[in-house]
Design an enzyme around this catalytic site. Sequence first.
Site, PDB file in Angstrom:
ATOM      1  N   HIS A   1     -32.402   7.169  10.904  1.00  0.00           N
ATOM      2  CA  HIS A   1     -33.171   7.853  11.953  1.00  0.00           C
ATOM      3  C   HIS A   1     -33.644   9.208  11.418  1.00  0.00           C
ATOM      4  O   HIS A   1     -32.920   9.889  10.689  1.00  0.00           O
ATOM      5  CB  HIS A   1     -32.309   8.031  13.207  1.00  0.00           C
ATOM      6  CG  HIS A   1     -33.130   8.373  14.406  1.00  0.00           C
ATOM      7  ND1 HIS A   1     -33.628   9.635  14.611  1.00  0.00           N
ATOM      8  CD2 HIS A   1     -33.577   7.619  15.430  1.00  0.00           C
ATOM      9  CE1 HIS A   1     -34.345   9.637  15.724  1.00  0.00           C
ATOM     10  NE2 HIS A   1     -34.328   8.421  16.246  1.00  0.00           N
TER      11      HIS A   1
ATOM     12  N   GLU B   1     -40.861   4.861  13.633  1.00  0.00           N
ATOM     13  CA  GLU B   1     -40.774   5.963  14.577  1.00  0.00           C
ATOM     14  C   GLU B   1     -41.500   7.183  14.017  1.00  0.00           C
ATOM     15  O   GLU B   1     -40.908   7.949  13.240  1.00  0.00           O
ATOM     16  CB  GLU B   1     -39.307   6.328  14.837  1.00  0.00           C
ATOM     17  CG  GLU B   1     -38.496   5.197  15.419  1.00  0.00           C
ATOM     18  CD  GLU B   1     -37.308   5.709  16.237  1.00  0.00           C
ATOM     19  OE1 GLU B   1     -37.138   5.228  17.358  1.00  0.00           O
ATOM     20  OE2 GLU B   1     -36.592   6.602  15.764  1.00  0.00           O
TER      21      GLU B   1
ATOM     22  N   GLY C   1     -39.450  12.106  21.404  1.00  0.00           N
ATOM     23  CA  GLY C   1     -39.013  13.087  22.393  1.00  0.00           C
ATOM     24  C   GLY C   1     -40.085  14.099  22.758  1.00  0.00           C
ATOM     25  O   GLY C   1     -39.794  15.118  23.381  1.00  0.00           O
TER      26      GLY C   1
ATOM     27  N   SER D   1     -41.315   8.102  22.388  1.00  0.00           N
ATOM     28  CA  SER D   1     -41.853   8.269  23.742  1.00  0.00           C
ATOM     29  C   SER D   1     -42.313   6.952  24.361  1.00  0.00           C
ATOM     30  O   SER D   1     -43.307   6.918  25.093  1.00  0.00           O
ATOM     31  CB  SER D   1     -42.985   9.309  23.745  1.00  0.00           C
ATOM     32  OG  SER D   1     -42.487  10.570  23.319  1.00  0.00           O
TER      33      SER D   1
ATOM     34  N   ASN E   1     -31.449   3.824  22.055  1.00  0.00           N
ATOM     35  CA  ASN E   1     -30.725   4.771  21.200  1.00  0.00           C
ATOM     36  C   ASN E   1     -30.345   5.940  22.094  1.00  0.00           C
ATOM     37  O   ASN E   1     -31.191   6.774  22.404  1.00  0.00           O
ATOM     38  CB  ASN E   1     -31.614   5.228  20.039  1.00  0.00           C
ATOM     39  CG  ASN E   1     -30.949   6.306  19.200  1.00  0.00           C
ATOM     40  OD1 ASN E   1     -29.758   6.594  19.371  1.00  0.00           O
ATOM     41  ND2 ASN E   1     -31.715   6.911  18.294  1.00  0.00           N
ATOM     42  N   TRP E   2     -29.094   5.936  22.518  1.00  0.00           N
ATOM     43  CA  TRP E   2     -28.659   6.974  23.464  1.00  0.00           C
ATOM     44  C   TRP E   2     -28.560   8.343  22.796  1.00  0.00           C
ATOM     45  O   TRP E   2     -28.426   9.358  23.472  1.00  0.00           O
ATOM     46  CB  TRP E   2     -27.290   6.607  24.053  1.00  0.00           C
ATOM     47  CG  TRP E   2     -27.284   5.400  24.944  1.00  0.00           C
ATOM     48  CD1 TRP E   2     -28.348   4.575  25.261  1.00  0.00           C
ATOM     49  CD2 TRP E   2     -26.161   4.868  25.657  1.00  0.00           C
ATOM     50  NE1 TRP E   2     -27.937   3.580  26.119  1.00  0.00           N
ATOM     51  CE2 TRP E   2     -26.594   3.737  26.374  1.00  0.00           C
ATOM     52  CE3 TRP E   2     -24.816   5.244  25.747  1.00  0.00           C
ATOM     53  CZ2 TRP E   2     -25.739   2.978  27.183  1.00  0.00           C
ATOM     54  CZ3 TRP E   2     -23.961   4.492  26.551  1.00  0.00           C
ATOM     55  CH2 TRP E   2     -24.421   3.377  27.263  1.00  0.00           C
ATOM     56  N   LYS E   3     -28.567   8.384  21.476  1.00  0.00           N
ATOM     57  CA  LYS E   3     -28.387   9.640  20.735  1.00  0.00           C
ATOM     58  C   LYS E   3     -27.085  10.327  21.200  1.00  0.00           C
ATOM     59  O   LYS E   3     -26.132   9.621  21.546  1.00  0.00           O
ATOM     60  CB  LYS E   3     -29.625  10.541  20.874  1.00  0.00           C
ATOM     61  CG  LYS E   3     -30.909   9.767  20.505  1.00  0.00           C
ATOM     62  CD  LYS E   3     -32.117  10.622  20.344  1.00  0.00           C
ATOM     63  CE  LYS E   3     -33.328   9.738  19.990  1.00  0.00           C
ATOM     64  NZ  LYS E   3     -34.530  10.513  19.726  1.00  0.00           N
TER      65      LYS E   3
ATOM     66  N   GLY F   1     -35.433   6.056  23.073  1.00  0.00           N
ATOM     67  CA  GLY F   1     -34.532   7.189  23.214  1.00  0.00           C
ATOM     68  C   GLY F   1     -34.360   7.560  24.681  1.00  0.00           C
ATOM     69  O   GLY F   1     -33.621   6.917  25.427  1.00  0.00           O
ATOM     70  N   GLY F   2     -35.072   8.584  25.124  1.00  0.00           N
ATOM     71  CA  GLY F   2     -34.903   9.149  26.463  1.00  0.00           C
ATOM     72  C   GLY F   2     -34.905   8.109  27.576  1.00  0.00           C
ATOM     73  O   GLY F   2     -34.059   8.152  28.484  1.00  0.00           O
TER      74      GLY F   2
ATOM     75  N   GLU G   1     -33.736  11.959  12.775  1.00  0.00           N
ATOM     76  CA  GLU G   1     -32.832  13.062  13.114  1.00  0.00           C
ATOM     77  C   GLU G   1     -31.680  13.145  12.114  1.00  0.00           C
ATOM     78  O   GLU G   1     -31.202  14.231  11.783  1.00  0.00           O
ATOM     79  CB  GLU G   1     -32.321  12.886  14.565  1.00  0.00           C
ATOM     80  CG  GLU G   1     -33.455  13.150  15.564  1.00  0.00           C
ATOM     81  CD  GLU G   1     -33.347  12.408  16.882  1.00  0.00           C
ATOM     82  OE1 GLU G   1     -32.270  11.876  17.215  1.00  0.00           O
ATOM     83  OE2 GLU G   1     -34.375  12.354  17.599  1.00  0.00           O
TER      84      GLU G   1
HETATM   85  P1  13P Z   1     -37.743   8.993  22.523  1.00  0.00           P
HETATM   86  O1  13P Z   1     -37.930   7.605  23.146  1.00  0.00           O
HETATM   87  O2  13P Z   1     -36.893   9.876  23.363  1.00  0.00           O
HETATM   88  O3  13P Z   1     -39.030   9.587  22.097  1.00  0.00           O
HETATM   89  O4  13P Z   1     -36.887   8.740  21.180  1.00  0.00           O
HETATM   90  C1  13P Z   1     -37.271   7.759  20.295  1.00  0.00           C
HETATM   91  C2  13P Z   1     -36.204   7.603  19.277  1.00  0.00           C
HETATM   92  O5  13P Z   1     -35.980   8.477  18.465  1.00  0.00           O
HETATM   93  C3  13P Z   1     -35.410   6.364  19.310  1.00  0.00           C
HETATM   94  O6  13P Z   1     -34.610   6.246  18.181  1.00  0.00           O
END
Ligand code: 13P
Length: 252
Positions: free
Chosen positions: A97, A169, A175, A215, A9-11, A236-237, A99
């Site tokens: 998600h 999640e 993050g 994470s 998930n590149w966000k 994510g990251g 977010e």
């Molecule tokens: P991180 O891997 O950066 O913690 O993000 C997880 C995430 O929200 C994937 O959708």
Amino acid sequence: MRKKIVAGNWKMNTTVPEGVELAQQVNAAVAAASDIKCDVIIGVPFTHLTAVKAVIDIDKVGLAAQNCADHTSGAYTGEVAAPMVASTGANYVILGHSERRGYYNETPAMLKEKVDLALASGLKVIFCCGESLDEREQGIFKQVIGDELRESLFHLDAQQMANIVIAYEPIWAIGTGKTATSDQAQEVHAFIRGMLAQQYGAQVADDTTILYGGSCKPSNAPELFAKPDIDGGLIGGASLKADSFMGIVTAF
Ligand code: 13P
């Protein structure tokens, strides 16, 4: 047997040229590797879908949008509808998600609409759920997760559930560098699978892929993925660099 999946998930990261380059790197790495035991998906910004689709082999690297609208078309300035996402050649959409729920006030009712419209457009859905730190500390996390699944997914029939991937999640792990322990994640994954069994029976429960997100990185993925109910990750990251993403892809 349910699928193992590692999805990025590149966000809201990368310009189109940067995203195309990253997608090319992931595509090349997947094509070159002979021992990949999972499906690989990248979740990119709307603006990138068409350009990224043109440089990947969609049979080897799945393509996801990170959201879609709760309407199919019309006067909704700035929104992107599920049929538009599908018309780019993307085959997945990430919905729910934390977010989106938190920053953009997406409600369970809206997410139910989005799930229906995504499935009607032929997209598979990666549906996210998870509790906040406060909800975990209060001990109500199973209730929160249960409500999220019941309110936006459990109107679907068993056939439709074949096109749903669930991602657990925990918000406190996203993050933050703070991963849920593999036992904490396994406990929730088993709980989710139990809910699926109750609602849909053992077959659907067995066949549904449940991902962990928060994470997740190459160093902790092997331990997480070794758990019986953790079928991969939503990353994510660590999905923003091809080598760390591939380090997770090859963790099975
Ligand atoms: P991180 O891997 O950066 O913690 O993000 C997880 C995430 O929200 C994937 O959708």
